[in-house]
Motif scaffolding. Sequence first.
Motif, short mmCIF file in Angstrom:
data_model
loop_
_atom_site.label_atom_id
_atom_site.label_comp_id
_atom_site.label_asym_id
_atom_site.label_seq_id
_atom_site.Cartn_x
_atom_site.Cartn_y
_atom_site.Cartn_z
N GLY A 26 2.60 1.66 -3.32
CA GLY A 26 1.68 2.00 -4.40
C GLY A 26 0.93 3.30 -4.21
O GLY A 26 0.45 3.89 -5.19
N SER A 27 0.80 3.78 -2.96
CA SER A 27 -0.01 4.97 -2.70
C SER A 27 0.78 6.17 -2.19
O SER A 27 0.42 7.31 -2.48
CB SER A 27 -1.11 4.64 -1.69
OG SER A 27 -2.00 3.69 -2.21
N PHE A 28 1.82 5.94 -1.41
CA PHE A 28 2.61 7.06 -0.89
C PHE A 28 3.76 7.44 -1.82
O PHE A 28 3.96 8.61 -2.14
CB PHE A 28 3.17 6.75 0.50
CG PHE A 28 4.11 7.80 1.01
CD1 PHE A 28 3.62 9.02 1.47
CD2 PHE A 28 5.48 7.60 1.00
CE1 PHE A 28 4.50 10.02 1.91
CE2 PHE A 28 6.36 8.59 1.44
CZ PHE A 28 5.86 9.80 1.89
N TRP A 52 1.26 11.58 6.21
CA TRP A 52 0.40 10.82 5.31
C TRP A 52 -0.34 9.71 6.05
O TRP A 52 -1.52 9.46 5.80
CB TRP A 52 1.26 10.25 4.18
CG TRP A 52 0.54 9.43 3.17
CD1 TRP A 52 -0.16 9.87 2.09
CD2 TRP A 52 0.47 8.00 3.13
NE1 TRP A 52 -0.66 8.80 1.38
CE2 TRP A 52 -0.29 7.64 2.00
CE3 TRP A 52 0.97 6.99 3.95
CZ2 TRP A 52 -0.56 6.32 1.67
CZ3 TRP A 52 0.70 5.68 3.63
CH2 TRP A 52 -0.05 5.35 2.50
N TYR A 99 0.83 -1.20 0.00
CA TYR A 99 0.00 0.00 0.00
C TYR A 99 0.87 1.26 0.00
O TYR A 99 0.64 2.20 -0.77
CB TYR A 99 -0.93 -0.02 1.21
CG TYR A 99 -1.77 1.21 1.39
CD1 TYR A 99 -2.66 1.63 0.39
CD2 TYR A 99 -1.70 1.96 2.56
CE1 TYR A 99 -3.44 2.77 0.56
CE2 TYR A 99 -2.48 3.09 2.73
CZ TYR A 99 -3.34 3.50 1.74
OH TYR A 99 -4.11 4.62 1.91
N ARG A 144 -8.58 6.41 5.67
CA ARG A 144 -9.28 5.67 4.62
C ARG A 144 -10.13 4.56 5.26
O ARG A 144 -9.87 4.12 6.37
CB ARG A 144 -8.27 5.05 3.65
CG ARG A 144 -7.60 3.77 4.17
CD ARG A 144 -6.41 3.40 3.34
NE ARG A 144 -5.88 2.08 3.60
CZ ARG A 144 -5.11 1.74 4.63
NH1 ARG A 144 -4.83 2.62 5.57
NH2 ARG A 144 -4.66 0.51 4.75
N THR A 182 -4.05 10.52 5.57
CA THR A 182 -4.56 9.76 4.43
C THR A 182 -4.77 8.29 4.78
O THR A 182 -5.91 7.81 4.81
CB THR A 182 -3.59 9.88 3.23
OG1 THR A 182 -3.44 11.27 2.90
CG2 THR A 182 -4.13 9.14 2.02
N ALA A 183 -3.69 7.58 5.05
CA ALA A 183 -3.81 6.13 5.32
C ALA A 183 -4.69 5.85 6.52
O ALA A 183 -5.52 4.94 6.51
CB ALA A 183 -2.42 5.52 5.53
#
Length: 198
Positions: free
Chosen positions: A128-130, A153, A125, A161, A157-158
């Motif tokens: 792929g996302s940060f 983040w 994750y 979610r 964000t994480a």
Amino acid sequence: EPGEEGQVDFGYAGQMWDPVTAKMRKAWLLVMTLSWSRHQYVTFVFDQKIQTWLGCHAKAFAYFGGVPRKIKLDNLKAAIVRASVDDPQVQRSYRECAEHYGFLISPCRVRTPQHKGKVEAGVKYIKGSFLPGRNYTEVACNVTHANADVLRWIKDTAGQRIHGTTRQKPLVQFETSEQALLQPLPAQQLSLRDRHRL
């Protein structure tokens, strides 16, 4: 159960600028995921040595404000000297770290990374996302910035979610239920001498 288990793993993060050596270096991300809430601690480092491994644990526990009762991990050399189904040989400094913080060491069986699937998913994750679209290869934007950015983040964000498995927000689950059930931090931190001893 809340507070019962954390899972920890390294993942390759690409090249980052190291302001200490003033060089570009291979960087690794270390992720510790709390299995119940899926809240994470992440840091970027330049090696997987014992001292780094122990220091990352200390930082993760300080970040969480407590210690899970068990840590599940791969059979990496900084933690496990000899992998075995019945009697794995734990690296002495890591055993002392576990005794100091009061957690059980739970290595996966050899070649079964799915046994720590929560942190494996967490590493993917973050990769792929940060990391996409971010560049930490400059003097003015280096590994120090990456470590500050990833902690923000995680919170903004994480942690906010809706997690694909739990269907809950990891940070909310952590703050409302799991944090209070972690074991307290020890009164004294491990000394640098203790962390460095092999």
